[in-house]
Write a protein that holds these residues in place. Structure first.
Motif, PDB file in Angstrom:
ATOM      1  N   ASP A   1       0.768  -1.213   0.007  1.00 44.08           N
ATOM      2  CA  ASP A   1      -0.040   0.083  -0.147  1.00 44.08           C
ATOM      3  C   ASP A   1       0.946   1.329   0.073  1.00 44.08           C
ATOM      4  O   ASP A   1       0.454   1.969  -0.680  1.00 44.08           O
ATOM      5  CB  ASP A   1      -1.024  -0.018   1.259  1.00 44.08           C
ATOM      6  N   PHE A   2       1.963   1.140   0.778  1.00 48.17           N
ATOM      7  CA  PHE A   2       2.818   2.538   0.558  1.00 48.17           C
ATOM      8  C   PHE A   2       3.941   2.436  -0.527  1.00 48.17           C
ATOM      9  O   PHE A   2       4.841   3.288  -0.147  1.00 48.17           O
ATOM     10  CB  PHE A   2       3.417   2.423   1.985  1.00 48.17           C
ATOM     11  N   GLY A   3       3.804   1.812  -1.054  1.00 52.16           N
ATOM     12  CA  GLY A   3       4.610   1.444  -2.615  1.00 52.16           C
ATOM     13  C   GLY A   3       5.979   0.930  -2.186  1.00 52.16           C
ATOM     14  O   GLY A   3       7.028   1.415  -3.066  1.00 52.16           O
ATOM     15  N   ARG A   4       6.134   0.071  -1.227  1.00 46.85           N
ATOM     16  CA  ARG A   4       7.489  -0.196  -0.850  1.00 46.85           C
ATOM     17  C   ARG A   4       8.070  -1.501  -1.782  1.00 46.85           C
ATOM     18  O   ARG A   4       7.156  -2.292  -1.878  1.00 46.85           O
ATOM     19  CB  ARG A   4       7.590  -0.620   0.772  1.00 46.85           C
ATOM     20  N   GLN A   5       9.214  -1.559  -1.904  1.00 44.94           N
ATOM     21  CA  GLN A   5       9.718  -2.596  -2.684  1.00 44.94           C
ATOM     22  C   GLN A   5      10.098  -3.624  -2.041  1.00 44.94           C
ATOM     23  O   GLN A   5      10.234  -4.868  -2.433  1.00 44.94           O
ATOM     24  CB  GLN A   5      10.962  -2.110  -3.578  1.00 44.94           C
ATOM     25  N   ASP A   6      10.410  -3.441  -0.652  1.00 42.06           N
ATOM     26  CA  ASP A   6      10.783  -4.365   0.174  1.00 42.06           C
ATOM     27  C   ASP A   6       9.570  -4.750   1.439  1.00 42.06           C
ATOM     28  O   ASP A   6       8.477  -4.116   1.568  1.00 42.06           O
ATOM     29  CB  ASP A   6      12.152  -3.919   1.098  1.00 42.06           C
ATOM     30  N   VAL A   7       9.860  -5.908   2.197  1.00 44.02           N
ATOM     31  CA  VAL A   7       9.048  -6.149   3.054  1.00 44.02           C
ATOM     32  C   VAL A   7       9.688  -6.019   4.393  1.00 44.02           C
ATOM     33  O   VAL A   7      10.686  -6.814   4.698  1.00 44.02           O
ATOM     34  CB  VAL A   7       8.251  -7.517   3.012  1.00 44.02           C
ATOM     35  N   PRO A   8       9.243  -5.386   5.546  1.00 43.62           N
ATOM     36  CA  PRO A   8       9.874  -5.419   6.779  1.00 43.62           C
ATOM     37  C   PRO A   8      10.028  -6.685   7.563  1.00 43.62           C
ATOM     38  O   PRO A   8       9.148  -7.714   7.204  1.00 43.62           O
ATOM     39  CB  PRO A   8       9.054  -4.470   7.695  1.00 43.62           C
ATOM     40  N   GLU A   9      11.170  -6.918   8.042  1.00 42.86           N
ATOM     41  CA  GLU A   9      11.342  -8.171   8.741  1.00 42.86           C
ATOM     42  C   GLU A   9      10.471  -8.136  10.000  1.00 42.86           C
ATOM     43  O   GLU A   9      10.325  -7.317  10.796  1.00 42.86           O
ATOM     44  CB  GLU A   9      12.832  -8.410   9.149  1.00 42.86           C
ATOM     45  N   LEU A  10       9.947  -9.577  10.224  1.00 41.68           N
ATOM     46  CA  LEU A  10       9.002  -9.847  11.309  1.00 41.68           C
ATOM     47  C   LEU A  10       9.951 -10.328  12.537  1.00 41.68           C
ATOM     48  O   LEU A  10      10.271 -11.576  12.185  1.00 41.68           O
ATOM     49  CB  LEU A  10       8.039 -10.630  10.772  1.00 41.68           C
ATOM     50  N   LEU A  11       9.700  -9.735  13.740  1.00 45.28           N
ATOM     51  CA  LEU A  11      10.472 -10.272  14.959  1.00 45.28           C
ATOM     52  C   LEU A  11       9.197 -10.559  15.893  1.00 45.28           C
ATOM     53  O   LEU A  11       9.029  -9.727  16.513  1.00 45.28           O
ATOM     54  CB  LEU A  11      11.360  -9.448  15.287  1.00 45.28           C
ATOM     55  N   PRO A  12       8.982 -11.971  16.007  1.00 41.88           N
ATOM     56  CA  PRO A  12       8.057 -12.136  17.087  1.00 41.88           C
ATOM     57  C   PRO A  12       8.220 -11.779  18.424  1.00 41.88           C
ATOM     58  O   PRO A  12       9.598 -12.118  18.783  1.00 41.88           O
ATOM     59  CB  PRO A  12       7.426 -13.551  17.041  1.00 41.88           C
ATOM     60  N   VAL A  13       7.440 -11.256  19.133  1.00 40.13           N
ATOM     61  CA  VAL A  13       7.636 -10.862  20.573  1.00 40.13           C
ATOM     62  C   VAL A  13       7.214 -11.856  21.414  1.00 40.13           C
ATOM     63  O   VAL A  13       5.924 -12.023  21.597  1.00 40.13           O
ATOM     64  CB  VAL A  13       7.572  -9.382  20.981  1.00 40.13           C
ATOM     65  N   THR A  14       7.994 -12.454  22.139  1.00 40.88           N
ATOM     66  CA  THR A  14       7.492 -13.961  22.976  1.00 40.88           C
ATOM     67  C   THR A  14       7.509 -13.719  24.525  1.00 40.88           C
ATOM     68  O   THR A  14       7.634 -14.830  25.385  1.00 40.88           O
ATOM     69  CB  THR A  14       8.493 -14.963  22.535  1.00 40.88           C
ATOM     70  N   LYS A  15       7.799 -12.721  24.990  1.00 41.34           N
ATOM     71  CA  LYS A  15       7.908 -12.307  26.374  1.00 41.34           C
ATOM     72  C   LYS A  15       6.486 -12.858  27.215  1.00 41.34           C
ATOM     73  O   LYS A  15       5.725 -12.793  26.592  1.00 41.34           O
ATOM     74  CB  LYS A  15       8.107 -10.860  26.780  1.00 41.34           C
ATOM     75  N   PHE A  16       6.687 -13.483  28.267  1.00 48.59           N
ATOM     76  CA  PHE A  16       5.973 -14.093  29.051  1.00 48.59           C
ATOM     77  C   PHE A  16       5.176 -15.694  28.511  1.00 48.59           C
ATOM     78  O   PHE A  16       4.409 -16.211  29.058  1.00 48.59           O
ATOM     79  CB  PHE A  16       4.395 -13.222  29.460  1.00 48.59           C
ATOM     80  N   HIS A  17       5.536 -15.753  27.322  1.00 49.91           N
ATOM     81  CA  HIS A  17       5.068 -16.959  26.823  1.00 49.91           C
ATOM     82  C   HIS A  17       5.899 -18.258  26.997  1.00 49.91           C
ATOM     83  O   HIS A  17       7.345 -17.727  27.120  1.00 49.91           O
ATOM     84  CB  HIS A  17       4.690 -17.042  25.241  1.00 49.91           C
ATOM     85  N   PRO A  18       5.586 -19.159  27.068  1.00 49.04           N
ATOM     86  CA  PRO A  18       6.457 -20.360  27.553  1.00 49.04           C
ATOM     87  C   PRO A  18       7.473 -20.862  26.490  1.00 49.04           C
ATOM     88  O   PRO A  18       7.159 -20.598  25.207  1.00 49.04           O
ATOM     89  CB  PRO A  18       5.487 -21.495  28.001  1.00 49.04           C
TER      90      PRO A  18
END
Length: 242
Positions: free
Chosen positions: A39-56
């Motif tokens: 939608d914002f016309g970016r040629q790249d896709v940001p890296e996804l970093l899942p946040v897992t705090k408090f989860h086992p």
């Protein structure tokens, strides 16, 4: 006491159900990130970093089975335990780091997104040496409003801290991280820090990444050009009780 076959089946059913939940969360989050980038016309896709705090650790193991090799944690002791249990997963520190715990962090962290003082940078540099590893990628946490009590270095102090980190042999500066203060416009914060990261990159003769954007302000961060987004609830669901 030996577990019954019913108990084993129940545990397997729970694991399968949880894996399906995580897979659905990952899929929807990735689709959202890709759509926003488009939608914002970016040629790249940001890296996804899942946040897992408090989860086992069991949840993170399921994420690993789904292809996730990098996750983010906020608390040193919790992250350390998970890293010991799951040595094949890369754990990234995104929370504030006490100088006295820098030696521990330097042993398990794949990167640290929250370096905000010379003292911490020096402590991490020593910790890397003690751990016998080659280097530790770090990001400078920026305090947009200058209230460093919440973590981060003020905008006008970023360049000086970057120079200090550049002179430390065991740290590798990768970019800047920011969390918008509650009373600010996220779009303005992200745009300003993106510009600062690009300016710093020009000085250092290499690209500087921006680590910015969580579930609530994903759209604004992607519009501003973030390279890394940190998403917790959208993937993991509500934090466990207790």
């Amino acid at each position: 006491m030996t577990a019954s076959s019913g108990d084993i089946r129940s545990a397997e059913d729970h694991s399968n159900s949880r894996s399906e939940e995580l897979a659905a969360g990952l899929t929807s989050t990735r689709e959202l990130i890709e759509q926003l980038a488009k939608d914002f016309g970016r040629q790249d896709v940001p890296e996804l970093l899942p946040v897992t705090k408090f989860h086992p650790a069991a949840d993170i193991a399921l994420l690993a089975e789904l292809g996730i090799k990098d996750v983010a944690e906020n608390r040193e002791q919790e992250a350390r335990g998970k890293a010991e249990e799951l040595p094949d997963v890369h754990f990234h520190m995104i929370g504030q780091v006490q100088t006295k715990k820098a030696n521990h962090v330097a042993r398990w962290a794949h990167s640290v997104h929250s370096v905000d003082t010379e003292k911490l940078a020096n402590a991490l540099n020593r910790g890397v040496d003690n751990a016998g590893r080659e280097s530790l990628p770090v990001f400078i946490q920026v305090s947009y409003d200058g209230d460093t009590a919440r973590g981060g270095v003020a905008l006008d102090g970023v360049e000086e801290l970057a120079k200090i980190i550049e002179d430390l042999p065991n740290l590798e500066l990768r970019g800047l991280m920011v969390v918008p203060p509650l009373d600010t416009v996220a779009k303005e914060v992200f745009s300003a820090v993106r510009e600062l990261a690009d300016s710093l990159g020009e000085q250092l003769k290499r690209p500087m990444k921006l680590s910015a954007g969580m579930s609530a302000d994903l759209k604004e961060a992607i519009a501003a050009g973030t390279d890394i987004v940190r998403v917790g609830t959208g993937i993991m669901g509500a934090r466990p009780l207790g």
